[in-house]
Design an enzyme around this catalytic site. Structure first.
Site, mmCIF file in Angstrom:
data_model
loop_
_atom_site.group_PDB
_atom_site.id
_atom_site.type_symbol
_atom_site.label_atom_id
_atom_site.label_comp_id
_atom_site.label_asym_id
_atom_site.label_seq_id
_atom_site.Cartn_x
_atom_site.Cartn_y
_atom_site.Cartn_z
ATOM 1 N N GLU A 100 87.853 -26.902 119.480
ATOM 2 C CA GLU A 100 88.517 -25.645 119.820
ATOM 3 C C GLU A 100 89.935 -25.529 119.270
ATOM 4 O O GLU A 100 90.376 -24.441 118.925
ATOM 5 C CB GLU A 100 88.612 -25.453 121.351
ATOM 6 C CG GLU A 100 87.273 -25.470 122.062
ATOM 7 C CD GLU A 100 87.019 -26.823 122.700
ATOM 8 O OE1 GLU A 100 87.263 -27.829 122.009
ATOM 9 O OE2 GLU A 100 86.583 -26.865 123.853
ATOM 10 N N ASP A 115 84.736 -28.654 124.416
ATOM 11 C CA ASP A 115 84.934 -29.362 125.685
ATOM 12 C C ASP A 115 83.633 -29.560 126.468
ATOM 13 O O ASP A 115 82.711 -28.732 126.401
ATOM 14 C CB ASP A 115 85.935 -28.604 126.557
ATOM 15 C CG ASP A 115 87.365 -28.788 126.088
ATOM 16 O OD1 ASP A 115 87.599 -29.669 125.244
ATOM 17 O OD2 ASP A 115 88.252 -28.060 126.568
ATOM 18 N N ASP A 156 82.204 -28.927 129.281
ATOM 19 C CA ASP A 156 81.952 -28.168 130.504
ATOM 20 C C ASP A 156 81.193 -26.894 130.152
ATOM 21 O O ASP A 156 80.785 -26.696 129.000
ATOM 22 C CB ASP A 156 83.264 -27.853 131.233
ATOM 23 C CG ASP A 156 84.252 -27.067 130.365
ATOM 24 O OD1 ASP A 156 83.864 -26.617 129.265
ATOM 25 O OD2 ASP A 156 85.412 -26.902 130.781
ATOM 26 N N GLU A 179 82.126 -23.762 129.847
ATOM 27 C CA GLU A 179 82.758 -22.916 128.843
ATOM 28 C C GLU A 179 82.686 -23.554 127.466
ATOM 29 O O GLU A 179 82.446 -22.870 126.466
ATOM 30 C CB GLU A 179 84.213 -22.640 129.225
ATOM 31 C CG GLU A 179 84.860 -21.611 128.333
ATOM 32 C CD GLU A 179 86.189 -21.096 128.865
ATOM 33 O OE1 GLU A 179 86.717 -20.143 128.288
ATOM 34 O OE2 GLU A 179 86.679 -21.655 129.861
ATOM 35 N N TYR A 187 89.121 -35.966 130.539
ATOM 36 C CA TYR A 187 88.960 -34.515 130.619
ATOM 37 C C TYR A 187 89.547 -33.984 131.916
ATOM 38 O O TYR A 187 89.370 -34.576 132.981
ATOM 39 C CB TYR A 187 87.486 -34.134 130.499
ATOM 40 C CG TYR A 187 87.287 -32.653 130.315
ATOM 41 C CD1 TYR A 187 87.941 -31.982 129.280
ATOM 42 C CD2 TYR A 187 86.485 -31.916 131.181
ATOM 43 C CE1 TYR A 187 87.797 -30.619 129.107
ATOM 44 C CE2 TYR A 187 86.328 -30.547 131.010
ATOM 45 C CZ TYR A 187 86.988 -29.905 129.969
ATOM 46 O OH TYR A 187 86.845 -28.554 129.816
ATOM 47 N N ARG A 218 89.282 -30.907 133.540
ATOM 48 C CA ARG A 218 88.633 -29.911 134.413
ATOM 49 C C ARG A 218 87.439 -30.568 135.080
ATOM 50 O O ARG A 218 86.355 -30.655 134.509
ATOM 51 C CB ARG A 218 88.227 -28.666 133.617
ATOM 52 C CG ARG A 218 89.426 -27.900 133.086
ATOM 53 C CD ARG A 218 89.056 -26.696 132.243
ATOM 54 N NE ARG A 218 90.260 -26.028 131.733
ATOM 55 C CZ ARG A 218 90.886 -26.362 130.620
ATOM 56 N NH1 ARG A 218 90.427 -27.369 129.883
ATOM 57 N NH2 ARG A 218 91.978 -25.718 130.241
ATOM 58 N N HIS A 236 81.863 -34.754 135.344
ATOM 59 C CA HIS A 236 82.826 -35.580 134.621
ATOM 60 C C HIS A 236 83.478 -36.580 135.561
ATOM 61 O O HIS A 236 83.366 -36.484 136.771
ATOM 62 C CB HIS A 236 83.911 -34.707 133.990
ATOM 63 C CG HIS A 236 83.384 -33.476 133.339
ATOM 64 N ND1 HIS A 236 82.594 -33.516 132.216
ATOM 65 C CD2 HIS A 236 83.508 -32.164 133.666
ATOM 66 C CE1 HIS A 236 82.257 -32.286 131.886
ATOM 67 N NE2 HIS A 236 82.793 -31.448 132.747
#
Length: 720
Positions: free
Chosen positions: A34, A107, A109, A111, A325, A327, A371
């Site tokens: 990203e 990432d 997750d 999203e 990570y 989140r 995670h």
């Protein structure tokens, strides 16, 4: 040191072998992430035949200028390429076409999975079998290389969970915002999670307004033993029953009963207790602790944490990801991370500081647990060892994460305790003390965990003590505390509203929309915020209902786990929601904010100034605009005279929008101000100004808290 050198040689040898193999095969690989920072960090770990490019976030999304949902086609979202991404997309397509294999490394997750899925479609690579998804919980050489060997297909359950959230939030936010724009004013919004957060803040403010303080008393006794050592005991009760002191008369009765009475020790208990270590950080607990101890806003915390995760240029190492990570709602840590923590604790503090058993922290309620907890990627990379490579805020947050992680695997703190019961006449007193015997995890992480030591001299049953002083003290119960960033996030997590990735944007939005303002960390609803909240409660009760919103989060989790089809959530939700929207559109009258002429004369042109309604509330402006651009604050009259000087009391606002009452002559000639509406009358008991408090059940209270005067507001004064 020798081991470290050998390890370095071993790594270099492996790297050389890999490069040689790559040159022989001649294959080219494209890795898409990203952000440029993440690309720079990963590029250091992979060979020259790997090209790392950044998508700069999302490539496709719902259009900004329209709803973007096809209601006639089973709520199919209409994704478009984000404006300004055309040139970047062309470059990525060219790079993808030239590569033998493409890895999508966004990432780990929902999203991130959705970004990869959108890239797959935008790059026209759907039919290409040489496309793989890779994920890593930390940006380290080991984790990145391992992810290449564990490449997989895109997880459509994760993508669909994100699609469901995006479509649901778009339907709610776009539709309600459009209604608010039409009925109230432009620039307003009414999102799904933000509406619950706003309601919590407004409800808390209502509780505070309606709160009537109640008087109570405490009684302490400063006692001395035979050696002259002083300690304090607290009044407990009469006989074996606990007794509350409600007022001064009851307290005086106890004081009279204690006159000329000796204090005698009737029971002494010694013991020990332990304080367990704290869990490593989840997203929400990191945001809470950063707010409390570093005074960092949630949005800033996440920005700094993202930098630490994506990679920082560390002297002697180059760019390296410092934390895992960021989140996550899980307390889990890997076996490797646990073993590294234990080894570090043994070496730095000693064997006794290692928890005898591995501590497994359990999350409260339902969590995704996708995670690990937030932790340093290398526990031996201590905060002070890399301080020179970090900015001030990076260092402070990294130190907080590092200390919390290390402390989570340390032994409990141990306290020696002593409790004493005493009698004096017919009454009982008690005293308790503690002393830290072994610091354990407090050696590393004591923020908010340390306790004040209370030392009591060594006593025995039957000892007679001298009362040096009796300490009666009046108190009043306090209203619930206003929310802070930390406590609001904690509450949202506890009630199951929102997820790790949504807390920071939610708090940012309700403040950016001027629904909520912050003063000294406390969150206050603005006049505009309370207006929007009332509309939401009246016409969209489901949206601001905590249980409804929490249940929706659970259903999104079920989509992620493959238990439910994502569109079914929208199918179930939309019909009832549309009825509410149609009902509100019909019944909610337009709130017209007309320019009202005032009796204030514009000193620049002589016109009567008008009252306008802006982003921060009402203000005075010259009707001659744009020829005359004079403007000034507007204060409504409260309808009472100042209790101190007789001037008019005006309804004013702080710079951040919080309402208060102040004298028209304040601050030059009169100092009167109050957070509650003054009545203009004096207290019959003490002569202090009386105030009106509460909306649902209004009371007249004395502004002097020590007085305690309270009466019901007369019926003829109560507003309908």
């Amino acid at each position: 040191m020798a081991t470290a050198v050998a390890e370095k040689k071993k790594t270099t040898a492996k790297k050389t072998t890999k490069k040689t193999t790559a040159k022989k095969t001649g294959k080219k690989y494209l890795v898409i992430v990203e952000s440029p920072a993440k690309a720079a960090t990963i590029g250091k770990f992979l060979g020259s035949n790997y090209k790392i490019e950044a998508s700069m976030g999302h490539i496709r999304d719902l259009p900004k200028s329209q709803l973007g949902i096809d209601f006639e086609n089973d709520f199919e979202p209409k994704y478009i390429t984000i404006r300004g991404k055309g040139e970047l997309l062309s470059k990525l397509r060219k790079d993808a076409k030239a590569a033998d294999k493409v890895y999508l490394a966004t990432d780990p997750d929902r999203e991130g999975e959705a970004i990869s899925w959108h890239l797959l479609h935008a790059l026209n690579l759907e039919e290409d079998k040489n496309i793989s998804r890779i994920t890593f919980n930390e940006i380290t050489k080991t984790a990145v290389k391992k992810s290449i060997t564990e490449a997989r297909d895109i997880d459509m359950d994760l993508v669909d969970a994100q699609q469901a959230r995006r479509v649901l939030d778009r339907v709610v936010g776009y539709t309600i915002s459009d209604l608010l724009w039409k009925k109230v004013k432009k620039g307003l919004s009414g999102g799904r999670v933000q509406s619950v957060a706003l309601r919590l803040v407004c409800d808390r403010e209502e509780e505070i307004r309606d709160f009537i303080p109640e008087e109570y008393w405490t009684l302490g006794a400063k006692l001395t033993d035979e050696a002259g050592k002083v300690f304090e005991a607290k009044f407990y009760g009469k006989g074996d029953e606990k007794m509350e002191l409600a007022n001064e008369a009851e307290t005086n009765a106890v004081l009279k009963g204690l006159e000329n009475k000796a204090f005698e020790v009737t029971e002494v208990k010694t013991g020990s207790r332990q304080k367990k270590p704290v869990a490593p950080f989840t997203t929400s607990t990191m945001q809470q602790e950063a707010s409390k101890h570093l005074n960092m806003a949630t949005q800033k915390t996440m920005m700094i944490a993202q930098q630490l995760y994506e990679g920082v240029n560390v002297k002697g190492e180059g760019t390296v990801g410092l934390v895992s990570y960021i989140r996550t709602d899980s307390f889990r840590i890997s076996d490797e991370a646990y073993a590294a923590a234990v080894d570090y604790i043994k070496g730095a503090f000693g064997e006794e500081f290692v928890n005898p058993e591995r501590v497994v922290y359990k999350s409260k309620g339902k969590t995704q647990d996708a995670h690990e907890a937030i932790r340093p990627t290398d526990v031996n990379r201590t905060p002070d060892s890399i301080k020179d490579s970090l900015s001030k805020d990076q260092y402070r947050l990294y130190k907080l994460i590092w200390e919390r992680f290390v402390a989570s695997q340390m032994s409990p703190a141990q306290y020696d305790t002593l409790s004493v019961k005493l009698t004096a006449g017919d009454y009982n007193f008690r005293a308790s003390g503690s002393r830290l015997r072994f610091a354990g995890f407090l050696e590393v992480y004591s923020k908010g965990e340390e306790e004040d030591e209370k030392v009591i001299p060594k006593l025995s049953e039957g000892d007679k003590l001298q009362a040096k002083e009796l300490l009666p003290e009046q108190h009043f119960t306090q209203p619930p505390a206003r929310y802070t960033d930390a406590s609001l996030i904690k509450t949202l997590e506890e009630i199951g509203v929102g997820r790790p990735s949504t807390y920071a944007p939610t708090l940012t939005t309700i403040q950016a929309r001027h629904y909520v303002t912050k003063e000294a960390k406390n969150l206050f609803p603005t006049e505009l915020g309370e207006m929007v909240n009332e509309i939401m409660k009246g016409y969209f009760p489901d949206i601001v209902d905590i249980d409804f919103t929490a249940n929706m989060e659970d259903r999104l989790d079920d989509v992620e786990m493959g238990k439910e089809e994502w569109k079914q959530i929208i199918r179930d939700f939309y019909p009832g929601f549309k009825e509410s929207v149609d009902d509100a559109a019909e019944k909610l009258e337009k709130i017209e904010i007309k320019d009202e002429e005032s009796d204030v004369i514009c000193e620049k042109c002589g016109r009567n100034m008008v009252i306008k309604y802006g982003r921060y509330g009402k203000f005075l402006a010259c009707p001659g605009f744009p020829e005359c651009q004079n403007a000034k604050p507007y204060f409504e009259e409260a309808g009472v005279n100042c209790p101190e000087c007789g001037g008019k009391v005006l309804i004013k606002k702080t710079k951040k929008g919080r309402v208060y009452y102040g004298c028209e002559h304040n601050p030059d000639e009169c100092s009167f101000m109050s957070w509650n509406k003054p009545t203009g009358e004096k207290c019959p008991n003490c002569g202090s100004p009386l105030e009106e408090k509460g909306r649902k059940n209004p009371k007249i209270v004395c502004s002097n808290e020590k007085c305690g005067f309270v009466m019901d507001k007369p019926a003829d004064e109560t507003e309908e």
